[in-house]
Write a protein that holds these residues in place. Structure first.
Motif, PDB file in Angstrom:
ATOM      1  N   GLY A  57     -52.474 -67.846 -11.210  1.00  0.00           N
ATOM      2  CA  GLY A  57     -51.540 -68.990  -9.879  1.00  0.00           C
ATOM      3  C   GLY A  57     -50.893 -70.024 -10.140  1.00  0.00           C
ATOM      4  O   GLY A  57     -49.908 -70.308  -9.450  1.00  0.00           O
ATOM      5  N   GLU A  61     -47.095 -70.384  -9.418  1.00  0.00           N
ATOM      6  CA  GLU A  61     -46.642 -71.884  -9.035  1.00  0.00           C
ATOM      7  C   GLU A  61     -45.724 -72.720 -10.043  1.00  0.00           C
ATOM      8  O   GLU A  61     -44.720 -73.531  -8.958  1.00  0.00           O
ATOM      9  CB  GLU A  61     -48.079 -72.546  -8.295  1.00  0.00           C
ATOM     10  N   CYS A  76     -45.034 -62.385 -14.047  1.00  0.00           N
ATOM     11  CA  CYS A  76     -45.078 -61.000 -13.186  1.00  0.00           C
ATOM     12  C   CYS A  76     -45.773 -60.377 -14.619  1.00  0.00           C
ATOM     13  O   CYS A  76     -46.427 -59.268 -14.369  1.00  0.00           O
ATOM     14  CB  CYS A  76     -43.104 -60.649 -13.392  1.00  0.00           C
ATOM     15  N   LEU A  79     -49.679 -60.563 -14.441  1.00  0.00           N
ATOM     16  CA  LEU A  79     -49.979 -60.436 -13.123  1.00  0.00           C
ATOM     17  C   LEU A  79     -50.077 -58.650 -13.015  1.00  0.00           C
ATOM     18  O   LEU A  79     -50.845 -58.297 -12.865  1.00  0.00           O
ATOM     19  CB  LEU A  79     -49.125 -61.286 -12.222  1.00  0.00           C
ATOM     20  N   LEU A 194     -51.243 -57.999  -6.211  1.00  0.00           N
ATOM     21  CA  LEU A 194     -51.358 -58.085  -6.649  1.00  0.00           C
ATOM     22  C   LEU A 194     -49.500 -57.643  -7.065  1.00  0.00           C
ATOM     23  O   LEU A 194     -48.207 -58.605  -7.367  1.00  0.00           O
ATOM     24  CB  LEU A 194     -52.509 -58.569  -7.608  1.00  0.00           C
ATOM     25  N   THR A 196     -48.062 -56.280  -5.057  1.00  0.00           N
ATOM     26  CA  THR A 196     -46.982 -57.177  -4.101  1.00  0.00           C
ATOM     27  C   THR A 196     -46.494 -58.870  -5.161  1.00  0.00           C
ATOM     28  O   THR A 196     -44.873 -58.802  -4.595  1.00  0.00           O
ATOM     29  CB  THR A 196     -46.783 -57.420  -2.786  1.00  0.00           C
ATOM     30  N   GLN A 197     -47.665 -59.296  -5.030  1.00  0.00           N
ATOM     31  CA  GLN A 197     -46.937 -60.369  -5.710  1.00  0.00           C
ATOM     32  C   GLN A 197     -45.781 -60.393  -7.267  1.00  0.00           C
ATOM     33  O   GLN A 197     -44.784 -61.491  -6.761  1.00  0.00           O
ATOM     34  CB  GLN A 197     -48.622 -61.167  -6.168  1.00  0.00           C
ATOM     35  N   CYS A 200     -42.553 -59.882  -5.773  1.00  0.00           N
ATOM     36  CA  CYS A 200     -41.758 -61.293  -4.812  1.00  0.00           C
ATOM     37  C   CYS A 200     -42.030 -62.001  -5.764  1.00  0.00           C
ATOM     38  O   CYS A 200     -40.385 -62.797  -6.141  1.00  0.00           O
ATOM     39  CB  CYS A 200     -42.993 -61.981  -3.899  1.00  0.00           C
ATOM     40  N   ALA A 201     -42.612 -62.584  -6.573  1.00  0.00           N
ATOM     41  CA  ALA A 201     -41.996 -62.923  -8.251  1.00  0.00           C
ATOM     42  C   ALA A 201     -40.180 -62.895  -8.874  1.00  0.00           C
ATOM     43  O   ALA A 201     -40.127 -62.979  -9.305  1.00  0.00           O
ATOM     44  CB  ALA A 201     -43.370 -63.113  -9.037  1.00  0.00           C
TER      45      ALA A 201
END
Length: 216
Positions: A57, A61, A76, A79, A194, A196-197, A200-201
């Motif tokens: 995280g 960020e 990515c 993750l 995760l 989904t993250q 997005c990333a």
């Protein structure tokens, strides 16, 4: 990051919480200590998974705030691997529910016998909590002593659920069997979050790439 921090804190609390550690470290005549493999596995999973999620995280960020597309792509990949790990753990929790149930049943048996020998208040509180939660009391083929009976729920409470009352080993195995789908859903849900993250990333990294190539 929030999920990872919560998992990390809970795992560390379980590991360093005095009552739980004392209970697992008390000596028994038949073995060096109570079998705590399942307990330690749960703690390790929570701490390791939480630590990795927090670290990722922070890394994600930092990468996003600095518009670093390469770092975002690395983020990515890691993750996605973490998401696969979470889903795998959830699947194993479901497929291994019978083995886990037996392990916790054996753990209860050790705690029960230990209390009969050392009369420790911490162990008594653990037994009382388990008995009240599962509405059970005792081991199959072992006669209840007056001391152990004090940790049992009222007879009416026990017979209200089933008659005759089940042994706690049976109740624990049944409880684990019922909770397995929920545990699986939590890990699979975390994995889906995760992923989904990851999407997005990846989209954000793609946008940074397009913006960098756009004419000024």
């Amino acid at each position: 990051m929030v999920l990872g921090f919560a998992s990390l804190v809970f795992g560390l609390w379980l590991n360093f919480q005095g009552n739980s550690r004392d209970m697992f470290n008390v000596n028994d005549d038949d073995k060096k200590s109570i079998d705590s493999d399942v307990f330690h596995i749960v703690v390790y999973i929570l701490v390791i998974l939480g630590s990795v999620m927090v670290a990722l995280g922070i890394f994600g960020e930092h990468s996003a705030c600095n518009y670093n597309k390469i770092a975002l792509l690395v983020y990515c990949v890691f993750l996605f691997l973490l998401a696969v790990t979470a889903i795998t753990v959830g699947a194993l929790a479901y497929t291994s529910k019978d083995t886990v149930g037996k392990k916790f049943g054996e753990l209860y048996s050790d705690v029960y016998k230990l209390y009969g020998k050392n009369k420790d208040e911490t162990v008594a509180a653990t037994l009382k909590y388990v008995h009240g939660l599962l509405h059970c009391c005792g081991l199959a083929g072992v006669q209840l002593t007056e001391m152990v009976k004090k940790t049992c729920p009222k007879a009416d409470d026990v017979t209200k659920h089933v008659n005759p009352a089940p042994t706690c080993q049976q109740s624990i195995e049944s409880f684990i069997d019922q909770c397995a789908p929920l545990v699986t859903a939590v890990f699979v849900g975390t994995g889906a979050l995760l992923i989904t993250q990851v999407v997005c990333a990846a989209l954000y990294s793609s946008k940074i790439h397009r913006d960098s190539e756009a004419p000024q």
